[in-house]
Design an enzyme around this catalytic site. Structure first.
Site, mmCIF file in Angstrom:
data_model
loop_
_atom_site.group_PDB
_atom_site.id
_atom_site.type_symbol
_atom_site.label_atom_id
_atom_site.label_comp_id
_atom_site.label_asym_id
_atom_site.label_seq_id
_atom_site.Cartn_x
_atom_site.Cartn_y
_atom_site.Cartn_z
ATOM 1 N N TYR A 144 0.813 -1.110 -0.181
ATOM 2 C CA TYR A 144 -0.020 -0.049 0.107
ATOM 3 C C TYR A 144 0.795 1.116 -0.016
ATOM 4 O O TYR A 144 1.658 1.422 0.864
ATOM 5 C CB TYR A 144 -0.884 0.036 1.426
ATOM 6 N N ASP A 227 9.460 3.259 0.391
ATOM 7 C CA ASP A 227 8.398 3.966 1.061
ATOM 8 C C ASP A 227 8.419 3.694 2.627
ATOM 9 O O ASP A 227 8.075 2.418 3.046
ATOM 10 C CB ASP A 227 7.189 3.514 0.576
ATOM 11 N N LYS A 254 2.967 9.934 8.459
ATOM 12 C CA LYS A 254 2.750 9.517 10.108
ATOM 13 C C LYS A 254 3.370 10.093 11.228
ATOM 14 O O LYS A 254 3.145 10.930 11.845
ATOM 15 C CB LYS A 254 2.551 7.846 9.872
#
Length: 396
Positions: A144, A227, A254
């Site tokens: 993702y 990522d 995040k």
């Protein structure tokens, strides 16, 4: 019966939501049938929903909250920043200090900020295509990387021509990757990889495979994008530092925002040069709230409290917890402070866990926080074991 935490019942809020939100929700990742609970507040490692039900938050907003909810130092930093001006149409020193902090942690020399991990990936891909003059992106099935068209595994709403510029390969398959690069390597702008992808099971990549990606991207003049939106919490310099690999670009989000919206792209000077104003190869990329001082200052405080000893302590707690859960015969993957329960029936099992007092991701993801003291950590295996034991009752 505990009274609701607001003037409206959960049923009333749900009915109102369905009148104004498609399906009554904004974030697809939070949906669990028939409908998710509504949160009223979070304090430390505890979340209370609008019915008064309390749960240990082992989700921490999908790995974002290193120190739980409403940590006083982070709250104070965010409040002070807001009082000085929550967002201003000028750059501020806050973004400079954040970039300096990230450079010190990772060794990556240049940084640029945005508002989410999804946007960071968008920016990295745009930069890679501009830097190389190529269009093709290689990524791995099941990882993702946000909501950008190029990185989603669904065809719904996605343009049909996307397949011409994106190659999707199986996870951790050296032969498939080598074949793809043999056939298309000179057309590839970047290879996008998550070293421990959550949605693909939270299984770490083999170091030899990571090295293969690095070697082949260099050979073909493509960029390697790592990522680390989720995995940056696992080491002082992110999971990349454990592998000893130097990517051309790294995407973050995040944890670096202290609970506020944030995204970042780090890279070499050459890889990010196109974003420099006035560059002859320039990419114009705005963002009204990018690098806003609230996110920057809150994130800097969160990172300052997450130094090497704190990282090691939280990772050790996660490793111990994972072993205890596995010893109960429950399938679990992950590393350090990130865990992934392999649920047989994600929706039903999620409700078992929630009603038993534990909040996890809707796919079984757990992310620990420093707000979890020893007695809380000791309760988690009991809550999981009781919720997932054969014959557990659950009314949806």
């Amino acid at each position: 019966m505990i009274a609701p935490m607001s003037g409206h019942s959960a049923d009333e809020i749900r009915a109102r939501a369905r009148r104004v939100l498609p399906g009554g929700i904004t974030r697809s990742t939070l949906y669990v049938p028939p409908h998710p609970p509504y949160a009223a507040r979070g304090e430390g490692c505890i979340v209370t929903d609008v019915t008064g039900h309390q749960v240990i938050d082992a989700n921490n907003n999908y790995t974002s909250l290193l120190h739980g909810h409403a940590h006083p130092r982070i709250t104070a930093a965010a409040t002070a920043a807001a009082r000085r001006g929550a967002s201003i149409g000028l750059p501020t020193e806050s973004e400079v200090r954040m970039a300096e902090e990230l450079r010190a942690r990772t060794g990556i020399e240049r940084w640029r900020f945005c508002n989410s991990g999804s946007e960071a990936v968008m920016m990295a891909l745009r930069g890679a295509r501009r830097a190389t003059g190529r269009e093709t992106i290689v990524r791995f099935e099941g990882s993702y990387h946000g909501t950008y068209d190029d990185v989603v595994d669904t065809s719904a709403g996605i343009r049909r021509t996307l397949a011409d510029t994106v190659i999707v390969l199986p996870q951790r398959d050296p032969a498939a990757f080598s074949d793809a690069m043999d056939g298309h390597g000179d057309e590839v702008a970047a290879v996008l990889i998550d070293l421990m992808p959550n949605r693909a099971g939270l299984i770490g990549a083999d170091p030899s495979f990571v090295e293969l990606v690095r070697e082949r991207t260099r050979h073909h003049g493509a960029l390697m994008i790592v990522d680390e939106v989720i995995t940056f919490r696992l080491a002082h310099g992110g999971l990349t530092s454990r592998y000893g690999v130097s990517p051309d670009l790294m995407t973050l989000g995040k944890v670096i925002g202290g609970g506020f919206p944030v995204g970042a792209v780090g890279g070499t000077e050459a890889a990010l040069e196109a974003f420099s104003p006035g560059s002859h190869r320039g990419i114009s990329w705005g963002g009204t709230f990018s690098a806003n001082p609230v996110s920057m200052d809150a994130g800097l405080v969160a990172l300052s409290m997450f130094d090497r000893p704190a990282i090691d302590e939280l990772n050790a707690a996660g490793d111990s917890l994972r072993q205890t859960i596995a010893n109960r015969g429950i399938a679990v993957n992950g590393s350090g402070s990130l865990l992934r329960l392999l649920l047989d029936d994600p929706a039903e099992d999620w409700w078992h866990l929630y009603r038993n007092g534990l909040l996890v991701g809707t796919n079984g993801l757990l992310a620990l926080s420093t707000a979890m003291v020893d007695d809380v950590l000791a309760r988690i295996p009991e809550l999981i074991g009781g919720a997932l034991a054969p014959g557990s009752a659950c009314e949806l």
